[in-house]
Design an enzyme around this catalytic site. Structure first.
Site, short mmCIF file in Angstrom:
data_model
loop_
_atom_site.label_atom_id
_atom_site.label_comp_id
_atom_site.label_asym_id
_atom_site.label_seq_id
_atom_site.Cartn_x
_atom_site.Cartn_y
_atom_site.Cartn_z
N HIS A 75 0.56 -1.24 -0.11
CA HIS A 75 -0.04 -0.21 -0.09
C HIS A 75 0.68 1.18 -0.02
O HIS A 75 0.02 2.52 -0.13
CB HIS A 75 -0.90 0.08 1.15
CG HIS A 75 -2.14 -1.09 1.07
ND1 HIS A 75 -2.86 -1.22 0.14
CD2 HIS A 75 -2.38 -1.99 2.17
CE1 HIS A 75 -3.61 -2.29 0.25
NE2 HIS A 75 -3.46 -2.65 1.52
N LEU A 76 2.25 1.12 -0.09
CA LEU A 76 2.96 2.33 0.05
C LEU A 76 3.51 2.64 -1.23
O LEU A 76 4.04 1.67 -1.97
CB LEU A 76 4.20 1.92 1.01
CG LEU A 76 5.11 3.17 1.32
CD1 LEU A 76 4.53 4.12 2.18
CD2 LEU A 76 6.45 2.48 1.92
#
Length: 261
Positions: A75-76
């Site tokens: 998710h980064l």
């Protein structure tokens, strides 16, 4: 794969925590991602384990490597929590407990350091949530033009004015920004709809080297998003993978495949 200022922010937050108190923590985003005094070391070891796995596979010491690591990473994006433009750290969005994008780091490492053996790299994200950060990083291997401009209001002798500073283009190539477009493939099969986190990644497919309408003059690698209804089961997942992702992989012919969650 990450902007330096994000990495520096992460390091600074950790360094300012009391190392004698392992339960001391502070927020990295505005939602649920926290860091403790050991977070930076943990993130480095997680990413490093993927690099070691790449070395073992490429050198044919093993055929398959499994890295059960935390913190997670998908998710980064390039600069933190991923927003609709991919490149800006969205302060209202969660990083999903991710500190470094381990799979993107591993894929970039394989393509760059092992360029004599690895040309084509594929990343398949099978997590129930969209791999929005990994997709943003894949898009960022080519020049990107639209980032949020900085607007400042100034007042000089009673005259007020706004100064707009356009952000410079950004690019984080893994080897060669022109060739990366043809040699990187990303697919994510995930739940979508009814408020399902992170709410991104509608079903879509981009062709490598074709300009993304949202990107104007930019081009992107081949990216496919396959959505499943929140109530979908494993049979639905297998069917979607066989019908939409597997044909892409067969045609793409990757030299190494990363399976991410």
């Amino acid at each position: 794969v990450h902007e330096y200022y994000y990495v520096q922010k992460l390091q600074d937050l950790v360094e300012h925590l009391d190392p004698e108190d392992p339960y001391n923590k502070t927020a990295l985003d505005k939602n649920d991602t926290k860091v403790t005094p050991e977070s930076w070391e943990a993130a480095l070891k997680a990413a490093a384990s993927v690099l070691e796995a790449v070395d073992l596979v490429v050198n044919e010491t093993v055929r398959v490597a499994f890295c059960p690591i935390r913190p997670p990473g998908h998710h980064l994006g390039p600069a933190g929590a991923t927003n609709s433009k991919d490149l800006d750290d969205d302060e209202l969005t969660s990083q999903g407990f991710c500190l470094l994008n381990n799979v993107a780091i591993g894929a970039a490492y394989a393509r760059c350091v092992h360029r004599d053996k690895i040309k084509k790299v594929a990343i398949i994200d099978f997590d129930v949530h969209h791999g929005n950060g990994t997709e943003a990083i894949v898009r960022n291997v080519c020049r990107r033009n639209h980032r949020d401009a900085s607007v400042q209001e100034v007042s000089i002798r009673g005259i007020r004015a706004k100064i707009v500073l356009d952000a410079p283009p950004t690019c984080k190539p893994w080897l060669d920004p022109k060739q990366d477009v043809e040699d990187i493939y990303f697919a994510s099969v995930h739940g979508y709809g009814k408020g399902f986190y992170p709410g991104s990644g509608p079903s879509s497919s981009s062709t490598a080297g074709i300009a993304d309408q949202a990107e104007k003059a930019s081009v992107v690698p081949q990216i496919r998003n396959v959505t499943l209804k929140p109530e979908a089961d494993s049979a639905d997942f297998r069917s979607a993978f066989r019908r939409q992702v597997l044909p892409d992989l067969i045609e793409f012919k990757p030299d190494i495949i990363f399976v991410s969650s």
